[in-house]
Design a protein around this motif. Structure first.
Motif, PDB file in Angstrom:
ATOM      1  N   PRO A   1       0.869  -1.057   0.036  1.00 15.64           N
ATOM      2  CA  PRO A   1      -0.108  -0.101  -0.075  1.00 15.64           C
ATOM      3  C   PRO A   1       0.900   1.186   0.077  1.00 15.64           C
ATOM      4  CG  PRO A   1      -0.864  -1.596   1.559  1.00 15.64           C
ATOM      5  CD  PRO A   1       0.445  -2.175   1.017  1.00 15.64           C
ATOM      6  N   GLY A   2       0.553   2.165  -1.084  1.00 11.44           N
ATOM      7  CA  GLY A   2       0.954   3.403  -1.023  1.00 11.44           C
ATOM      8  C   GLY A   2       2.231   3.509  -1.964  1.00 11.44           C
ATOM      9  N   GLU A   3       2.739   2.524  -2.514  1.00 16.33           N
ATOM     10  CA  GLU A   3       3.801   2.393  -3.395  1.00 16.33           C
ATOM     11  C   GLU A   3       3.444   2.645  -4.798  1.00 16.33           C
ATOM     12  OE1 GLU A   3       6.782   1.304  -2.912  1.00 16.33           O
ATOM     13  OE2 GLU A   3       7.210   0.344  -0.968  1.00 16.33           O
ATOM     14  N   LEU A   4       4.361   3.543  -5.415  1.00 15.81           N
ATOM     15  CA  LEU A   4       4.211   3.828  -6.972  1.00 15.81           C
ATOM     16  C   LEU A   4       4.989   2.860  -7.776  1.00 15.81           C
ATOM     17  CD1 LEU A   4       3.539   6.065  -8.816  1.00 15.81           C
ATOM     18  CD2 LEU A   4       5.611   7.343  -8.264  1.00 15.81           C
ATOM     19  N   LEU A   5       4.506   2.437  -8.670  1.00 11.13           N
ATOM     20  CA  LEU A   5       4.775   1.756  -9.898  1.00 11.13           C
ATOM     21  C   LEU A   5       4.789   2.157 -11.270  1.00 11.13           C
ATOM     22  CD1 LEU A   5       2.808  -1.612  -8.393  1.00 11.13           C
ATOM     23  CD2 LEU A   5       5.117  -0.811  -7.548  1.00 11.13           C
ATOM     24  N   GLY A   6       5.589   1.613 -11.865  1.00 14.37           N
ATOM     25  CA  GLY A   6       5.802   1.919 -13.232  1.00 14.37           C
ATOM     26  C   GLY A   6       6.315   3.632 -13.683  1.00 14.37           C
ATOM     27  N   GLU A   7       6.955   4.043 -12.536  1.00 15.15           N
ATOM     28  CA  GLU A   7       7.395   5.479 -12.877  1.00 15.15           C
ATOM     29  C   GLU A   7       8.487   5.573 -13.889  1.00 15.15           C
ATOM     30  OE1 GLU A   7      10.043   3.907  -9.768  1.00 15.15           O
ATOM     31  OE2 GLU A   7       7.919   3.882 -10.135  1.00 15.15           O
ATOM     32  N   MET A   8       9.271   4.620 -14.091  1.00 15.66           N
ATOM     33  CA  MET A   8      10.435   4.708 -15.032  1.00 15.66           C
ATOM     34  C   MET A   8       9.940   5.016 -16.345  1.00 15.66           C
ATOM     35  SD  MET A   8      13.315   2.393 -13.182  1.00 15.66           S
ATOM     36  CE  MET A   8      14.390   2.596 -14.971  1.00 15.66           C
ATOM     37  N   ALA A   9       8.921   4.184 -16.805  1.00 12.72           N
ATOM     38  CA  ALA A   9       8.477   4.049 -18.176  1.00 12.72           C
ATOM     39  C   ALA A   9       7.791   5.296 -18.527  1.00 12.72           C
ATOM     40  CB  ALA A   9       7.669   2.779 -18.355  1.00 12.72           C
ATOM     41  N   ALA A  10       6.990   5.847 -17.355  1.00 12.74           N
ATOM     42  CA  ALA A  10       6.122   7.136 -17.561  1.00 12.74           C
ATOM     43  C   ALA A  10       7.121   8.283 -17.892  1.00 12.74           C
ATOM     44  CB  ALA A  10       5.314   7.274 -16.400  1.00 12.74           C
ATOM     45  N   LEU A  11       8.266   8.214 -17.332  1.00  8.15           N
ATOM     46  CA  LEU A  11       9.212   9.322 -17.399  1.00  8.15           C
ATOM     47  C   LEU A  11      10.118   9.349 -18.745  1.00  8.15           C
ATOM     48  CD1 LEU A  11      10.247   9.693 -13.627  1.00  8.15           C
ATOM     49  CD2 LEU A  11       8.569  11.146 -14.887  1.00  8.15           C
ATOM     50  N   ASP A  12      10.398   8.096 -18.837  1.00 16.48           N
ATOM     51  CA  ASP A  12      11.666   8.064 -20.088  1.00 16.48           C
ATOM     52  C   ASP A  12      10.914   7.457 -21.465  1.00 16.48           C
ATOM     53  OD1 ASP A  12      11.514   5.331 -19.651  1.00 16.48           O
ATOM     54  OD2 ASP A  12      13.640   5.160 -18.546  1.00 16.48           O
ATOM     55  N   ASN A  13       9.912   7.039 -21.192  1.00 17.67           N
ATOM     56  CA  ASN A  13       9.057   6.353 -22.503  1.00 17.67           C
ATOM     57  C   ASN A  13       9.858   5.106 -23.003  1.00 17.67           C
ATOM     58  OD1 ASN A  13       6.907   8.069 -22.866  1.00 17.67           O
ATOM     59  ND2 ASN A  13       8.455   9.797 -23.377  1.00 17.67           N
ATOM     60  N   HIS A  14      10.627   4.388 -22.179  1.00 15.68           N
ATOM     61  CA  HIS A  14      11.340   3.236 -22.634  1.00 15.68           C
ATOM     62  C   HIS A  14      10.333   1.860 -22.393  1.00 15.68           C
ATOM     63  CE1 HIS A  14      14.672   5.733 -23.339  1.00 15.68           C
ATOM     64  NE2 HIS A  14      15.303   4.604 -23.787  1.00 15.68           N
ATOM     65  N   PRO A  15      10.423   1.028 -22.814  1.00 12.33           N
ATOM     66  CA  PRO A  15       9.561  -0.414 -22.377  1.00 12.33           C
ATOM     67  C   PRO A  15       9.701  -0.557 -20.990  1.00 12.33           C
ATOM     68  CG  PRO A  15      10.898  -0.874 -24.311  1.00 12.33           C
ATOM     69  CD  PRO A  15      11.443   0.428 -23.865  1.00 12.33           C
ATOM     70  N   ARG A  58      13.262  10.514  -5.195  1.00  6.65           N
ATOM     71  CA  ARG A  58      14.001  10.001  -4.099  1.00  6.65           C
ATOM     72  C   ARG A  58      13.597   8.426  -4.169  1.00  6.65           C
ATOM     73  NH1 ARG A  58      11.049  10.207   2.055  1.00  6.65           N
ATOM     74  NH2 ARG A  58       9.743   8.695   0.719  1.00  6.65           N
ATOM     75  N   GLN A  59      12.467   7.869  -4.731  1.00  2.00           N
ATOM     76  CA  GLN A  59      12.037   6.861  -4.665  1.00  2.00           C
ATOM     77  C   GLN A  59      12.976   5.838  -5.715  1.00  2.00           C
ATOM     78  OE1 GLN A  59       7.869   4.943  -4.739  1.00  2.00           O
ATOM     79  NE2 GLN A  59       8.329   4.765  -7.126  1.00  2.00           N
ATOM     80  N   LEU A  60      13.214   6.542  -6.880  1.00  2.81           N
ATOM     81  CA  LEU A  60      14.170   5.963  -7.785  1.00  2.81           C
ATOM     82  C   LEU A  60      15.363   5.580  -7.337  1.00  2.81           C
ATOM     83  CD1 LEU A  60      12.979   8.127 -10.932  1.00  2.81           C
ATOM     84  CD2 LEU A  60      12.759   5.573 -10.721  1.00  2.81           C
ATOM     85  N   THR A  61      15.824   6.757  -6.523  1.00  2.00           N
ATOM     86  CA  THR A  61      17.190   6.747  -6.066  1.00  2.00           C
ATOM     87  C   THR A  61      17.259   5.470  -5.018  1.00  2.00           C
ATOM     88  OG1 THR A  61      17.524   8.804  -6.238  1.00  2.00           O
ATOM     89  CG2 THR A  61      19.167   7.885  -4.855  1.00  2.00           C
ATOM     90  N   PHE A  62      16.222   5.241  -4.182  1.00  2.00           N
ATOM     91  CA  PHE A  62      16.399   4.299  -3.074  1.00  2.00           C
ATOM     92  C   PHE A  62      16.262   3.018  -3.878  1.00  2.00           C
ATOM     93  CE2 PHE A  62      13.812   1.428  -0.703  1.00  2.00           C
ATOM     94  CZ  PHE A  62      14.447   1.234   0.630  1.00  2.00           C
TER      95      PHE A  62
END
Length: 236
Positions: free
Chosen positions: A75-89, A126-130
């Motif tokens: 609960p509370g976790e964000l998922l899929g943010e990398m593809a949302a930010l860089d448009n990669h698979p 911060r989440q991406l770095t962690f």
């Protein structure tokens, strides 16, 4: 080693106005057990915020025949943010462990929101770095620790999950006296980057020393301090 997300998940780090604004961007969706929330290789750009339940994050190994579980998200976790930010698979598959309820937000809407909310953008960074640091630690552990040490570390970690999670301390009246991890041996193997046979051998050793007790999709921790010592490579 660590499968779990940041101690302060994205959703819980938001202020009330921020949380309400983010949730208004998307729609609620319920996923049944084993359903994919995100799929490795897809070119979709939406993000998912878990509201209820837990999911595994996994990816195909270099050999392609097996999968390695990289994380557990609750609960509370964000998922899929990398593809949302860089448009990669998509770099990994996220699959529901039991029923998962989540908010699904389109990539364009999510990016526009971040552009106008720098504090929230900082939380995503911060989440991406962690997660990057955690992935580095996992790679180091795979290279330097034995299967027994990796298994002991993983069981110790999972036994400490908050009571709302699927790997919680045993409930009163359950017949178990210690924390119980509800994973099958092949799933445990996938969390430590080992074969099922190697994990079964390590579990036999732990059983003979009365450190754990096993059953169907269950490992009960009988001696948490000794298990922690094994995870650190100490000898009694």
């Amino acid at each position: 080693m660590g499968l779990l997300g940041d101690e302060l998940a994205f959703g819980r780090a938001l202020t009330t106005p921020e949380y309400e604004s983010v949730m208004a961007l998307g729609h609620r969706k319920e996923y049944p057990a084993d359903a994919p929330l995100l799929t490795e290789g897809d070119r979709t750009g939406h993000v998912v915020i878990v509201l209820r339940g837990w999911a595994t994050v996994s990816r195909t190994t270099d050999r392609g025949a097996t999968r390695l579980i990289l994380g557990l998200r609750g609960p509370g976790e964000l998922l899929g943010e990398m593809a949302a930010l860089d448009n990669h698979p998509r770099s990994a598959t996220v699959k529901a462990l039991g029923t998962v309820e989540a908010t699904v937000i389109g990539g364009d809407a999510f990016r526009r929101f971040l552009a106008t909310h720098p504090r929230v953008s900082g939380l995503v960074i911060r989440q991406l770095t962690f997660r990057l640091r955690s992935a580095d630690q996992e790679r180091s552990a795979l290279a330097s620790l034995t299967v027994l040490q990796r298994l002991a570390s993983r069981l110790t970690e999972l036994s400490r999950v908050a009571p709302s999670g699927p790997y919680a301390p045993s409930a009163p009246g359950s017949g178990h006296t210690g924390a119980v991890v509800h994973l099958a041996q092949d799933e445990l193997a996938a969390t430590v980057g080992a074969t099922r046979e190697a994990v079964a051998k390590a579990l036999r050793l732990l059983r003979t020393q009365n450190i754990v007790r096993t059953g169907t999709r269950m490992v009960e921790i009988l001696d948490p301090p000794l298990l922690a010592l094994l995870a650190e490579g100490h000898r009694e």
